[in-house]
Structures are given as C-alpha cells and as structure tokens.
Enzyme design. Structure first.
Site, PDB file in Angstrom:
ATOM      1  N   LYS B  75       9.472 109.973  -3.020  1.00 30.08           N
ATOM      2  CA  LYS B  75       9.511 110.549  -4.353  1.00 30.08           C
ATOM      3  C   LYS B  75      10.931 111.061  -4.595  1.00 30.08           C
ATOM      4  O   LYS B  75      11.541 111.656  -3.697  1.00 30.08           O
ATOM      5  CB  LYS B  75       8.503 111.696  -4.432  1.00 30.08           C
ATOM      6  CG  LYS B  75       8.334 112.300  -5.815  1.00 30.08           C
ATOM      7  CD  LYS B  75       7.233 113.365  -5.836  1.00 30.08           C
ATOM      8  CE  LYS B  75       6.988 113.905  -7.233  1.00 30.08           C
ATOM      9  NZ  LYS B  75       5.907 114.904  -7.253  1.00 30.08           N
ATOM     10  N   SER B 150       2.375 114.102 -10.728  1.00 28.38           N
ATOM     11  CA  SER B 150       3.735 113.674 -10.986  1.00 28.38           C
ATOM     12  C   SER B 150       4.235 112.618 -10.008  1.00 28.38           C
ATOM     13  O   SER B 150       5.238 111.954 -10.287  1.00 28.38           O
ATOM     14  CB  SER B 150       4.669 114.885 -10.932  1.00 28.38           C
ATOM     15  OG  SER B 150       4.683 115.424  -9.624  1.00 28.38           O
ATOM     16  N   SER B 174      -0.320 116.875  -7.882  1.00 35.18           N
ATOM     17  CA  SER B 174       0.639 115.790  -8.087  1.00 35.18           C
ATOM     18  C   SER B 174       0.641 114.707  -7.010  1.00 35.18           C
ATOM     19  O   SER B 174       1.282 113.666  -7.186  1.00 35.18           O
ATOM     20  CB  SER B 174       2.056 116.350  -8.237  1.00 35.18           C
ATOM     21  OG  SER B 174       2.233 116.828  -9.544  1.00 35.18           O
TER      22      SER B 174
END
Lengths: 477, 483, 95
Positions: B75, B150, B174
């Site tokens: 990420k 996210s 997330s």
C-alpha cells in the site's frame, strides 16, 4: 494612585541531554544548518517519537530541587499551530498532567526572604529557528534546535517588582546549573524567559490585564523590559485607558516593548493527548534514584556558609551563586591558614573583578584555589601586606608564578624588623618639622602623611601595624 | 503460477525451480495486463528486478529466509526508500521517501521483493478507493464497482492475482472491507502488533498495518516477518515473538463463537446475511458452538470514530505544509497564503472535510462535547467487547452490510459512505485483531466477507479460526471471472 | 450543530485550508450534517466514564540518551521545495 506590579515568569530551560527528547539526533549547539535534524525532527511522513529517559530524569531532578510534587503519571499532549520552525505543525508538550506539579523557590529580597510559588514545570520539545537574513526575500529555516528537550517552569504571579523578578530568574539560573541539567547559556538560548506583567491599584485583590513579554534574553533586559512595561501600563491606566491583553516583544536597541505582529490571530492550540506516546509513568525507584543524584542546593549551601564560616548572608549568597565558585571558595578556605573572611573578600573582590573584566568563568581562572590560599597565607604570616598582596595577585594572574616566587623575585617581602622601620621613621620625622607641628596642634589627620611617607620610602613593604605603633609612640612621646 | 500460495512460491524459489527474477517479471507483466484496474500508483520494474536479482544471489548462497525472492505489493502508505510514497495524495505526489518503514525494512531483510506501490484512498480516508488523487481502482469481480477502501489497490491486486500478497493498513476497516469486496483474506492485527514506523499516519491510536492475501496461512507467513516489537514505535508492544504459522494447528472443536445481535440487524443485506449464516453453519459442522452476544454501544461506533479519527488526522496532517517536502502551491502572496493554498490544492475533498471536522472537534469550547465524549464512548465500546469475550472465544459476523457498490454511487453522501464500516470500526476502537475471509458470492457474483474478531493479542486464534474454514472450503480459491 | 459561514471560515483558517467563498455554503451544509450525525453519541450517558485515549493503556517506554543519528541533510532535503545553504526557505516570516 499607587500601583502594584504583579509579575509571573515562564522560564524555558534546555536540558543538557546528548540527544533530542524524541529522536537520536545530537543537541550540540552551533552545527551547520539542518545537519542535526534527522527524519523525526523534520517530521517526514510516518516517523514517530521515542522518549529520552534522561530528559525525564532531569525534569524530576528539577522538581525535587524545588520541593515540588512529582507526578507519577504525566501525559504528553500536542499543541497545534502552524509555524515554519515547527515541523509537525504541533509541538509535543504537556498540558493537563505535567511531570512536575506545585513547588517553590526561596529568594533573597531587600525585605528579607520571599517564597515564590512554582505552578508547574512540564517537558516539551524546542522548535527550530527562523533566520530572518534575506534569502531573496525569503526566510531560512534551521531545524537543528527542533526537538531539543526543554522544561518550561511556570511561576505563580508572586513577584512585585522587576528587581524581584530578576532575583528569582537568577536564582533559577543558579539552581539549574547546580543540578547540571542546563548550561544556562542565555546568548545561545539555553535559558530563556517570558514575563507576564500586570499592574493593579495597591490593595486591590483582583489582577489587572496582563501582557506577555517575549524575547528577553539577558538578566539586564528582563529587568528593563519589565520596568518599561510597568511604566507603560501605569501610563495607560492613569490616562483612563485600558491595557490590551497581548504578546509584546522587547526591543533592546530602543529599550521598549511593542506588540508582536504574527501573534495577532486568536490562538486555539487544540491540545489533545498525543496518540503516539502512552502516558509517562514513573515508579518510586526512578524518583528515589534521581533524588540520590541531587547535589547540595544553593539555599542550603548559603545557610551552611553562614553557619560554618561565619559569613554574612550577602557574602554567602554571592559565593554560592555558582556551584564552581562555591567549590573554589571551600577549596581555598580549606587550604589557607589565614582568615576565611579574607578568602571570601578576595574571591568576591579582586578575583571576581579580574574574571568579569576578562569575561571568564571561575573554572578558567589562571589563579587556582590553592594558589590563592598560599597568597592569603603570606598575608596571614605577615610576609606581605594586603596592599602588596594585590600586586602579587596581579603577577599571579599574568602567570608569573606562585605567590612565594613572585615575592622573592620582586623582593616584596614585608619589613618587620622594628629597628629597620624605626630608622626609616626617624628619617621621615627629621625632614617633617612642619607636619609634626601641625600634628601636635591637634590636626590628627596629618598622621596619614607620616604613614604615607614611610610606606613610600619602603616601597610599601613595611608592616603597616608596626609602622602605626612606632609612629604613634614617637609622635606622642 | 499466479494461483500458488506464497508458501509454495517461497519453496519453489528456495528449490530453484523458479528464480525471483522470473517470478517478479511474471507478476510485473500481469500488472501490465491489468492496468485498467488502476491498482498500482507506482511500478518500477528496474527497482523490483534489482531486488529480485539480489534475492537470487542470496538464494544461490543458500539463504532460506521465509519470503526470500517473493514479490509483494505495498500500500502506498508505507515509506519505501528510493520509491515514490504518495499516500494517494497530490500533496505527496512527488515525495520519494529517504527511508524505509519498519514493515518494508523487515521484508527487505528477509529478501522479499517490492513489486510496486498500490493505489489507496487519499491518506487512507475512504471506503471505496475513490478519494485517491490517482483515480479510482476497479473491482476485479465487477469493473463497475469499487474494490472498497482504503486499501483498495492492494485488495484488487491480490484478487486479480497480479500480486501474490500485499500489505494494507486498517484504521476503521481499511484492510477488512476491501478484502471482503474483493474476495480475499485481509487481517488487521491487534494494535501494537505491527510497527507503525514509516507508515504514514492517519489516526495514530487506530492505525494498524496488516496483510492482504489469498489465505489466512499466507497472512500468517507474512506476519511472521513483519510483526513484532519495534523500538522506533512507542506504541509497539513488547511481547514474546509469536509464530503465527505454528498457531494454525488447533482445531475449532468447542470453539465458542459469539454473534452480536447488532451485526445482524437493520441495514444488513439479506444475501450477505444468508451467506454469512451458511459460513457459520460450516463452523458448527467443525464442532464450534454459536452464542448470541450483545455489543450494546456498537451502533455508535461510527459517530465515535468520525470524531476521533478526524481529530487525530487534523493534527497528523498538519506537517504537510509545503515547507520541507511534497507539493507547494506555485502562487502565493505570503506565508499563510502559501500554507492555505498548498493545503487546499494538495488535499482532496474528503481529506479536507475530515481535517475541518477534526479541527472543529478539538477547538476551544467544543473539545469536551466532541473529543472527550467520543473517548468516553470508546471506553464503553471496548468494555462491551471485554464483557462479550467472557462468554465466547471469537466473535463473527458480516464484514460489511452489502457487497461492493457501484463506482460513484456514494461519493456525494459521506455519511452513507461512512456507514459501510459499521461492523469493522468498533474493532479498531478497541484495538482488537480482526480478519475478513471470503465465504461466498451474492446473486450478481460479488464476494461476501465473514469477519472474525478476537481478543486483544489473540491474533493467532483469529488466524487459526480463518484457516480452519479455509481448510474445508474453497471460497478463498475462487478467482474473479474473465482472466 | 449547524455551522454558520463565519465558523466554517474560522475552522478553515485554523486548519490552513483556503476555501473559495463560493464553497463556504457547501462546506457549511456538509460539515453540519456530519456533526449532526456524530452527535448521536449524546444518546449514551457517559458521565463518570474515564476517556480512553489509547487501546493499550500501556506506559511509555524510555530510550537511553544516545546520539544514534548522523547528518542526513542531503538525503532529507532532496524533497525540499525550496532550499539554500542548507536551509529550508519559506515566504518571509514577520514577527
């Protein structure tokens, strides 16, 4: 109307740690810009603070020294505001729960001793520096100082004059150096002070509107800035105006204070507990171990000097103003056969004068405590007079050797042979018929003339007591 | 090759049946083929292949580190030295990190290869990956829907088999929510288990990094490398090192599974509910017992979260001021104007909204009514879990109320978007471990996730419970159509 | 809580976010809606509940006072928008 000033001080003390409070970067002063600002200090994305144990220990040491409550649990909070020298956009500080709670410091004033209350002392990180030299119309930011550990010591509004405020500030300055938690260097900003000043009619309980004075970085400026501000506020009030609560900057060149432009905006610091740092919890072992490291504190030392050496409060206060000075005194007093009071006088008088003139610390004195003791021994055993001693001291200061060497080399040994002194006196009296007449007619002060002539003839080496005695005997005969 | 678990890839690499360069090249080309997903913000083949060559060299020398040579996607919230780290934001769109996050550092030490940096909601604020400055990510199961957020890029990449495994972060769901939407396994460890150093902060007391993988076993393998105490993170917990893989050996006979009534009530899609209940029956077959439990304050977790997270964020994001790194507005009249324009142009709408809410909640006169109130509620929510765990060993329920929704369908309604995380947020507030595993598809073929929540530092029990299900079912093996 | 325009502007200023006059109304509406939403918290009586700042409630770990960082200026300043002589440059600060 009579006005009473009310003053409280906030003192920022940079702690003498090797590394920063939340990072492993060096705190050494004077490095090239931003060479001591690591990833944590410049607040890169993702970095986190880790607390320096030594900073906590120094804060506790301070708390114990001012007889304060040590909070076993204190909390770091974020103080949020934007400023280019504040890289995270918040300062890690302590708000609701500081590490040091209420304490006090006793100061000497003209009216005797006075207790100044300490509200709290909290740990926080210093900001960087904005350099206002012109970089194409821009300001340069150096973050070397960012993250240096500080304690902010907040006093109660207990001071009633600029002089008292300075006395308190000096006492605090002495204390933090005794504790070895701060180098006390005001030029380099290691020891800084903000003052909250207000005035009120004498007798009124309620406090007047206060202003906060910033940027006062010497004892002299603190006194001047507060005095100026007191006068300014009194003038406003007497003209029927009202004081505006604001932050003001002291301008040492103009000797006045002016409102700070960037702090116009209403502040809302939005303090909240820092989620990156769990509460700081101190156990008994930590506090007790720290207590063991406390030196004899200035006030205790001063009291001891008075009782142990029979010195006055004033002399004791001066001798204990710095730990090194007190140590020097005790070393000299212990080594000499002479009078302790003479040692004290020499240190407070001549030695301090020489040091001040050359801007030296006691540790940098070319005349050591044992050397001074030796000089005083020679006064004590009548080898030289106090006056000649000054000449010897000057030679010692300039590296010409020990007292004995200088006395020998320069032939300064005092004349104590009664017959030798008598001979000189007789010579003087023989050529002073006029003065003898004056003396006999009751002009006693002419006695000094004879002494002067004898000393001149002996180049100051005649023992003054003997000269006095013999002269007296001969004149009164 | 792209369907192999990472344990198998690691074995192949050490056995030298495939080289890390070959494997990395293979996944790089799969990424290229699936560019339309927009799952990655940065792919740097040269960088990845250099790491792969180094891994191959170490393998030649007999290095058998657990993940040596395995390409893993990260990420774009994890700082990676020498690579862009944007956090999905314009304000960091030019930021090349000069240091590695602890998670990255540990993987590098272990010999893993950085495959690329995945797309994400800006500063991890979002549940759909639509707030990214670099555009939305498409869900591999249905390109018209969102992958969740996210960590949307990571979940989509693992689902599309363009990355063998990925990292994510979870502040309110997330990792778990996009894992549910993309039909993969997403694990949020207990708070303090994985170092936050080098992980760009959103809400510090809630953020936790974790793996997004195809199975719980892969997650355990990855955690063995990245989890554990880190002296650089003051909230990192000092405990004995856990072997997450070794923890997968227990059966679930007699396991008491708590089902919060609040997780099966109003708002839950009926297909999701039916599928989750079928998964629970599977657990019963394995010998577990189901118990109804009560989490009375859990419906207030979203309001509580939307005070605490924005408050912390408003402060955490103050460092993006255009002074030391990142974007600086080109035109300004003075310092404050530079700040205001830099931040207005550098941040997207959702981030700005949350900064404003957080600033307000912390401001003088409102602090007690919002921030303190939310912290008090946070304690009640944490206590609810403690009481529930007196009756059960793990808690299960749906990860999300619905399956993936259409791109653009909730962007105009922040609150509807926030409510997506209604089952996941309370876990962050209490700091507990939680996992989402795929347990089926709805009638339109979109994945459904089961959430398993454990006690604080009961991470291995959660992983084990997920693993047991995956041993007897194959929902986690299901690939998105059309590949 | 309905936020008026002035409050919205004050918050934006405090947060250093420039907002166009034309967007103030939109922010006022959106933020007010979110505040109304979070105010559901008031349904629960939390009097006497000790606020929970952190899920662990652990104690702070302290590190030894050692200098572990060396000069990284060149590497750290690569990303700086404007710099000179090792300094970060910003528009003039007026005190």
């Amino acid at each position: 109307m009579n006005w009473e000033p009310v003053i409280g001080l906030e003192i920022h003390v940079q702690l003498l740690t090797h590394s920063k409070i939340f990072s492993g970067a060096s705190t050494a002063f004077g490095a090239d810009a931003n060479t001591q600002a690591c990833a944590v200090d410049v607040a890169l994305p993702g970095v986190l603070p880790v607390m320096n144990e030594q900073a906590a220990r120094m804060a506790v040491k301070f708390g114990l020294a001012v007889d304060a409550k040590i909070n076993r649990r204190s909390v770091f909070a974020r103080k949020n505001y934007f400023y280019p020298d504040l890289p995270k956009g918040y300062q890690i500080s302590q708000y609701e729960l500081p590490i040091v709670g209420e304490g006090n410091l006793i100061i000497d004033t003209d009216d005797g001793q006075k207790r100044i209350g300490i509200t709290r002392a909290h740990l926080e990180e210093d900001a960087g520096k904005s350099l206002h030299e012109d970089y194409h119309g821009m300001t340069g930011i150096d973050l070397n100082r960012a993250g240096t550990p500080l304690i902010e010591i907040v006093s109660e509004p207990d001071m009633r004059s600029a002089k008292e405020a300075v006395t308190y500030l000096k006492k605090m300055h002495t204390l933090v150096r005794y504790l070895d938690i701060c180098d006390g260097n005001m030029q380099e900003g290691s020891f800084r002070c903000d003052a909250n000043v207000s005035v009120r009619p004498v007798g009124q309980q309620e406090l007047g509107t206060r202003t906060e004075l910033k940027n006062i970085n010497s004892f002299r400026f603190v006194e001047r800035a507060i005095e100026y501000e007191i006068e300014r506020q009194i003038d406003i009030l007497e003209d029927g105006g009202s004081v505006v609560q604001e932050t003001r900057l002291y301008d040492p060149d103009k000797g006045e204070t002016r409102p700070m432009r960037t702090k116009e905006e209403a502040h809302d610091y939005r303090y909240f507990p820092d989620p990156d740092l769990p509460p700081l919890e101190l156990d008994d072992d930590f506090v007790e171990a720290t207590r063991q490291t406390l030196p004899e504190l200035p006030n205790a030392k001063q009291t001891r000097f008075m009782s142990q050496y029979g010195l006055s409060r004033e002399d004791s206060s001066q001798l204990t103003a710095a730990k090194e000075l007190a140590e020097y005194f005790e070393a000299a007093a212990g080594a000499t056969k002479g009078d302790v009071k003479t040692v004290s006088n020499w240190i407070i008088g001549d030695l301090s004068g020489y040091l001040n003139k050359e801007h030296r610390e006691i540790a940098e004195s070319p005349v050591g405590a044992r050397q001074l003791a030796l000089l005083i021994d020679r006064i004590h055993d009548n080898t030289i007079s106090g006056k000649i001693a000054k000449e010897v001291f000057d030679a010692m200061w300039h590296g010409e050797g020990d007292a004995d060497d200088i006395i020998n080399d320069k032939g300064l040994k005092q004349i104590t042979d009664t017959s030798a002194i008598e001979t000189v006196i007789d010579e003087v009296l023989t050529r002073s018929a006029l003065q003898i007449e004056q003396y006999k007619s009751g002009q006693n002060k002419v006695f000094g003339y004879f002494v002067g002539q004898v000393m001149k003839a002996t180049k100051g080496k005649a023992n003054p007591q003997q000269v006095n005695q013999i002269l007296q005997r001969k004149l009164d005969a | 090759m792209h369907n192999k678990p990472i344990s198998e890839l690691a074995n192949d690499l050490v056995a030298k049946t495939v080289s890390s360069v070959e494997l990395t090249q293979y996944f790089l080309s799969r990424i290229e083929q699936h560019e339309n997903l927009n799952a990655f913000i940065t792919v740097d083949p040269e960088f990845s292949l250099a790491q792969a060559r180094e891994a191959d060299r170490r393998i030649q020398q007999g290095d058998k580190s657990a993940l040596i040579g395995v390409p893993i996607a990260h990420k774009d919230i994890f700082c990676t030295k020498g690579l862009l780290t944007t956090c999905g934001s314009r304000i960091l769109s030019n930021f090349v990190s000069p240091y590695d996050a602890t998670v990255i550092d540990r993987l590098n030490q272990n010999g893993a290869v950085i495959l690329g940096k995945t797309n994400m909601d800006e500063f991890a604020m979002g549940s759909s990956n639509e707030t990214s400055y670099f555009g939305p990510v498409k869900n591999p199961w249905d390109n018209a829907t969102v992958p969740g957020g996210s960590s949307g890029g990571s979940a989509a990449a693992v689902a599309a088999r363009i990355a063998p495994a990925a990292t994510g972060t979870d502040t309110g769901g997330s990792i778990r929510q996009p894992a549910a939407f993309c039909g993969v396994t997403g694990f949020k460890p207990s708070y303090g288990q994985v170092s936050r150093y080098g992980m760009v902060a959103f809400a510090s007391s809630l953020d936790q990094g974790g793996p997004i993988t195809r199975s719980a076993e892969d997650a355990a393998l990855l955690l063995n490398v990245v989890a554990g105490f880190d002296a650089r993170d003051s909230t990192s917990v000092q405990r004995q090192t856990t072997d997450f893989v070794a923890g997968l050996g227990e059966d679930v006979q007699g396991l008491r599974i708590g089902l919060p009534t609040q997780f099966f009530g109003h708002g839950l899609d009926s297909e999701v509910e039916r599928t989750v209940r079928e998964a629970l029956q599977e657990y019963e077959k394995l010998g577990a017992t189901l118990i109804d439990i009560d989490l009375p304050n859990s419906d207030l977790c979203v309001p509580c979260y939307y005070v605490l997270a924005p408050s912390e964020a408003s402060s955490n994001l103050a460092r993006y001021d255009g002074v030391r790194y990142g974007y600086r507005a080109p035109d300004y009249s003075n310092l404050i104007d530079m700040y205001m324009k830099t931040r207005a142009e550098g941040f997207g709408e959702e981030v700005k909204r949350r900064i404003m809410i957080g600033t307000y909640a912390l401001s003088a006169g409102y602090y007690d009514a919002y921030y303190v109130k939310a912290q008090q509620l946070r304690r009640l929510i944490a206590q609810d879990f403690e009481q529930a765990f007196a009756q059960c060993d793990v808690i299960m329920g749906p990860t999300t109320p619905t399956t993936a929704f259409a791109i653009g369908s909730k962007t105009d309604d922040p609150i509807a978007m926030y409510l997506n995380d209604i089952y996941t947020i309370s876990v962050n507030l209490a700091g507990l471990p939680g996992i989402s595993i795929p347990v089926g598809l709805d009638s339109t073929g979109k994945p459904i996730g089961l959430q398993i929540i454990g006690q604080y530092f009961g991470d291995t029990h959660v992983l084990n419970a997920a693993h047991r299900f995956q041993m007897t079912t194959d929902w986690h093996q299901l690939e998105p159509p059309g590949d | 809580m309905a936020l008026d325009h002035q409050t919205v502007k004050n918050i934006a200023r405090l947060a250093r976010l420039h907002i166009d006059e034309s967007n103030v109304e939109r922010y006022a509406v959106e933020l007010s809606r979110i505040l109304d939403f979070v105010e559901q918290m008031n349904r629960v009586d939390t009097q006497d509940v000790i606020p929970l700042a952190h899920p662990q409630e652990g104690r702070l770990r302290l590190r030894d006072d050692l200098v572990t960082e060396t000069n990284q200026r060149d590497s750290l300043q690569k990303a700086a928008p404007e710099k000179e002589a090792g300094l970060y440059l910003v528009p003039k600060v007026i005190e």
